[in-house]
Structure formats: C-alpha cells, structure tokens
Enzyme design. Structure first.
Site, PDB file in Angstrom:
ATOM      1  N   LYS A 159       9.823  -2.539  -1.973  1.00 20.20           N
ATOM      2  CA  LYS A 159       8.355  -3.049  -2.085  1.00 20.20           C
ATOM      3  C   LYS A 159       7.788  -2.966  -0.751  1.00 20.20           C
ATOM      4  O   LYS A 159       8.571  -3.112   0.468  1.00 20.20           O
ATOM      5  CB  LYS A 159       8.375  -4.617  -2.578  1.00 20.20           C
ATOM      6  CG  LYS A 159       8.890  -5.614  -1.834  1.00 20.20           C
ATOM      7  CD  LYS A 159       9.006  -7.024  -2.640  1.00 20.20           C
ATOM      8  CE  LYS A 159      10.071  -8.010  -1.736  1.00 20.20           C
ATOM      9  NZ  LYS A 159      10.322  -9.014  -2.685  1.00 20.20           N
ATOM     10  N   TYR A 170      -9.491  -9.683  26.842  1.00 21.24           N
ATOM     11  CA  TYR A 170     -10.501 -10.399  26.337  1.00 21.24           C
ATOM     12  C   TYR A 170     -10.507 -11.793  26.562  1.00 21.24           C
ATOM     13  O   TYR A 170      -9.522 -12.507  26.511  1.00 21.24           O
ATOM     14  CB  TYR A 170     -10.597 -10.332  24.733  1.00 21.24           C
ATOM     15  CG  TYR A 170     -10.761  -8.718  24.302  1.00 21.24           C
ATOM     16  CD1 TYR A 170     -12.268  -8.409  24.815  1.00 21.24           C
ATOM     17  CD2 TYR A 170     -10.328  -8.039  23.330  1.00 21.24           C
ATOM     18  CE1 TYR A 170     -12.639  -7.112  24.177  1.00 21.24           C
ATOM     19  CE2 TYR A 170     -10.864  -6.831  22.863  1.00 21.24           C
ATOM     20  CZ  TYR A 170     -11.895  -6.433  23.408  1.00 21.24           C
ATOM     21  OH  TYR A 170     -12.324  -5.197  23.116  1.00 21.24           O
TER      22      TYR A 170
HETATM   23  C1  LIG Z   1      11.703  -9.401  -2.338  1.00 25.32           C
HETATM   24  C2  LIG Z   1      12.584  -9.749  -3.458  1.00 25.32           C
HETATM   25  C3  LIG Z   1      14.035  -9.585  -3.456  1.00 25.32           C
HETATM   26  C4  LIG Z   1      14.621  -8.936  -2.099  1.00 25.32           C
HETATM   27  O1  LIG Z   1      14.979 -10.104  -1.193  1.00 25.32           O
HETATM   28  P1  LIG Z   1      15.756  -9.737   0.190  1.00 25.32           P
HETATM   29  O2  LIG Z   1      15.866 -11.084   1.101  1.00 25.32           O
HETATM   30  O3  LIG Z   1      14.947  -8.978   1.175  1.00 25.32           O
HETATM   31  O4  LIG Z   1      17.053  -9.152  -0.010  1.00 25.32           O
HETATM   32  C5  LIG Z   1      14.893  -9.583  -4.405  1.00 25.32           C
HETATM   33  N1  LIG Z   1      14.224 -10.331  -5.438  1.00 25.32           N
HETATM   34  C6  LIG Z   1      12.970 -10.686  -5.655  1.00 25.32           C
HETATM   35  C7  LIG Z   1      12.571 -11.211  -6.944  1.00 25.32           C
HETATM   36  C8  LIG Z   1      12.053 -10.224  -4.621  1.00 25.32           C
HETATM   37  O5  LIG Z   1      10.979 -10.822  -4.711  1.00 25.32           O
END
Ligand SMILES: *Cc1c(COP(=O)(O)O)cnc(C)c1O
Length: 368
Positions: A38, A264
């Site tokens: 993701k 800035y």
């Molecule tokens: C993002 C996510 C993961 C991955 O978690 P990590 O700590 O990056 O391994 C796994 N399961 C769900 C439901 C998630 O939202």
C-alpha cells in the site's frame, strides 16, 4: 552506488530480497506470505517492488484502496490482491480487476453482495476482517451468526480468509494484550468454522507479529515495513537492510555573516560566521517542517549537517560550517546511515511516516 545529481530515491532490490528471505525464514514452510504494498510500497515504488516480489513467488499482495490495486494490475501483477479498505463506490471496478475486498461490517458486506449478484458473480473471493482490540475496522466476535445468516442467502461471494490486526505487536510491554487478541481471534476462527461449516484461511500478523508471535502465524502473514528494511526494534533492525536511500546534492553554498539570517521568516540568525548549503528537497518532497530549525540533519561526506531555519517547499538549508564540501557534492538524507527510522526520530516520528511521505516528484532509481 552512483552519485546523485538530483534528489533521488535509490531502491536496492538485493536488500528487498534479503528482507523477504529473512522474514520467510521465520515462517513454517506452508505459511503464505502477503506482501503489503500500500501507499506506493511505503513510498518506494509499488510497480517495481510488486513485480520483483511476484518473481520471488510471493503468494499475495495487499493494498489499502482499490485504485492502488488497479495500478498493480496495470503493472502486470497477476497474483491475488487484497484491498484492505475499499469504499463501496469502487466495488464494481474492484470486481472488474479481480481484486479481493476486505469487508468489515454488515453494511459493506450487504453492499458488496448486492453488486456481486448484479454482476452475476459466483463465489467471488472476499476477506472478512474481525476487530480484536485495535478498534479501527472489523466485525466483532459476536457477529459470526449474523454473517452466517447473510451468507446463507447468496452464492455470489465466498469467504477466502478471515483475519485480524494487532494493535501493539512491536511493543513487548503489551504482550498480555496481544496474547489476548490472539486468543480472541482463535475463538472467532473456531466459531466461524463450526457455524459456517468450512475453514477459510486465517491471518493476523504484521511484520512485528511475525517476529514476536510465531504462534500466531496461522495460514498467512502480512508484511510491509519488514520488506522495506525495518524490524521495529534495535535488535531486529540489524537483521534487515533498508531498501531505500534518499539522496540529494548541494546546489549552492552561502557564507553567512554574524547577524544575518537564513530562510523564511528569518528563523535562523547567525551568532557568528557560518557556511550553509542549499539542498533541492523540501516539504513538498516529504521533509516536513517539523524537521526544520536544527531538528533534522543531512549527511555530507559522512558528517552531520543540521537543517538551518524553516524547511521550504522545495529546499532546505543546512549548516556546513565544519564540513569540507563544495557545490555539486552528494548529500544523504537517509539510507544505511542514518536509517529512515533514525532520521524520523529527530522529529519524533517513525519510519512508516517519513517513507510514505516521499513524494512522487522524487526520482526513483533501481539498483539491482
Ligand atoms: C499496513 C498493514 C499491515 C502491514 O504492517 P507492517 O507493520 O508494515 O508489517 C498489515 N496488516 C494490515 C491490516 C495493515 O493495515
């Protein structure tokens, strides 16, 4: 490694393979591996990373939104893709691209079934998410009968897996809480299997869950941050290799006289002669304003140069008074040293946030 001539995120696929193999070495032979890609593979490059993992024979992918799944299909990903948090407006598109939704309450389950029926689907793969303590998304443990009743009226969908998510798998002070989550999930799985008369795949562990709770690997694990090189603890970080190195270059060097200001709002005032370097990376590239005014630093020829004054949209200025460097020299923001996790700590945040913040205009370069 090549020297950067502009702001670049180098992605090391060998390191990715190392991390994948390390995580796999923690699993039983028949445990499936779901790669969480993701948010553009945590800010790296989802198409390249997913294709590489597909070549390594990963079993499953996960994304957050339908649009991310569509991008993977467009990039040639043929493995199953679970969509963690799809909105009902995207259900038709999701089905058209053979993406598999995570459904987390009766409302979205009903909505998905209605669309699956209208599309003439038969046992379309779905995943049911159960809340065991995170209190974010998920059916409750008392919903199993209700789910059974909804599913008994349709053949349009088939439950491929049921899963849950840990709230504090990296925090061993919360071990009791996590063990309780695991216990609740096991009870849900048992109830589900008895009530519906079949056993779907079970999964619960994210990266830290894989490392800390081998008893909860079940049929599949879901790993994100580990693939990108972080184990969420000092000890485990040694077993991983960060796959991304964020680099830039010195555009210009300024000599600042005592009493002059930099940037800035004149946020930095020189109390003595100083040298600064201007670097083409700013908050629009992912270096938030919280890293400014001496909190964050970059590394030039192995030496730390603190960020001076406010972070601009497209630039930062850093203090190089004691560093022997010239315009055109390479600048490391994070990578092997400091790691993204260490860089993030300077602004009180975590690797997940700094990585996913790296914006799309930063050039990605693949190193094999
Ligand atoms: C993002 C996510 C993961 C991955 O978690 P990590 O700590 O990056 O391994 C796994 N399961 C769900 C439901 C998630 O939202």
């Amino acid at each position: 490694m090549p020297t950067a001539q502009e702001t670049t995120l180098e992605i090391d696929l060998k390191a990715l393979k190392h991390n994948y193999n390390y995580l796999k070495s923690k699993l039983q032979k028949n445990t499936h591996f779901m790669a969480v890609v993701k948010a553009y593979s945590y800010g790296h490059d989802a198409k390249i990373i997913a294709n590489y993992l597909q070549d390594l024979k990963v079993d499953y992918f996960a994304v957050a939104y339908t649009s991310e799944g569509i991008a993977l299909r467009d990039a040639g990903i043929t493995k199953p893709i679970m969509v963690l948090h799809p909105q009902p407006t995207s259900f038709k598109e999701l089905m058209a691209r053979c993406l598999e939704p995570s459904l987390y309450n009766s409302k979205v389950l009903h909505e998905f079934i209605a669309i699956a029926e209208s599309e003439g689907q038969n046992t379309y793969p779905i995943h049911l998410k159960f809340n065991t303590g995170l209190n974010r998304l998920g059916f409750s443990e008392y919903d199993v009968k209700g789910i059974a009743s909804i599913l008994s009226h349709t053949n349009a969908v088939g439950v491929k897996s049921i899963f849950s998510h840990m709230a504090a798998s990296e925090d061993l002070n919360e071990k009791e809480f996590t063990l309780n989550q695991i216990k609740t999930f096991k009870a849900i799985a048992k109830d589900f299997t008895e009530t519906l008369g079949f056993k779907p795949m079970l999964h619960m562990c994210n990266t830290s869950g894989i490392l800390n709770y081998p008893e909860a690997h079940f049929d599949m694990v879901r790993s994100g941050i580990g693939l990108y090189g972080f184990g969420n603890s000092e000890e485990e970080n040694h077993n991983f290799q960060p796959i991304g190195t964020l680099k830039s270059v010195i555009s210009q060097i300024h000599h600042i006289k005592k009493g002059e200001t930099v940037g800035y709002n004149r946020a930095f005032k020189a109390d003595k002669f100083q040298k600064t370097a201007t670097i083409p990376i700013g908050h629009a590239d992912g270096i938030g304003r919280q890293y400014g005014n001496g909190k964050g630093f970059v590394t030039i020829h192995g030496k730390q140069a603190p960020i001076v004054g406010n972070v601009c949209m497209d630039m930062i200025m850093v203090n190089i008074t004691d560093i022997d460097c010239k315009e055109g020299d390479e600048v490391i923001i994070f990578g092997q040293q400091p790691t993204a996790s260490e860089f993030a700590q300077t602004a009180n945040t975590i690797s997940y946030e700094i990585l996913t913040a790296i914006s799309q205009r930063v050039k990605r370069v693949i190193i094999e």
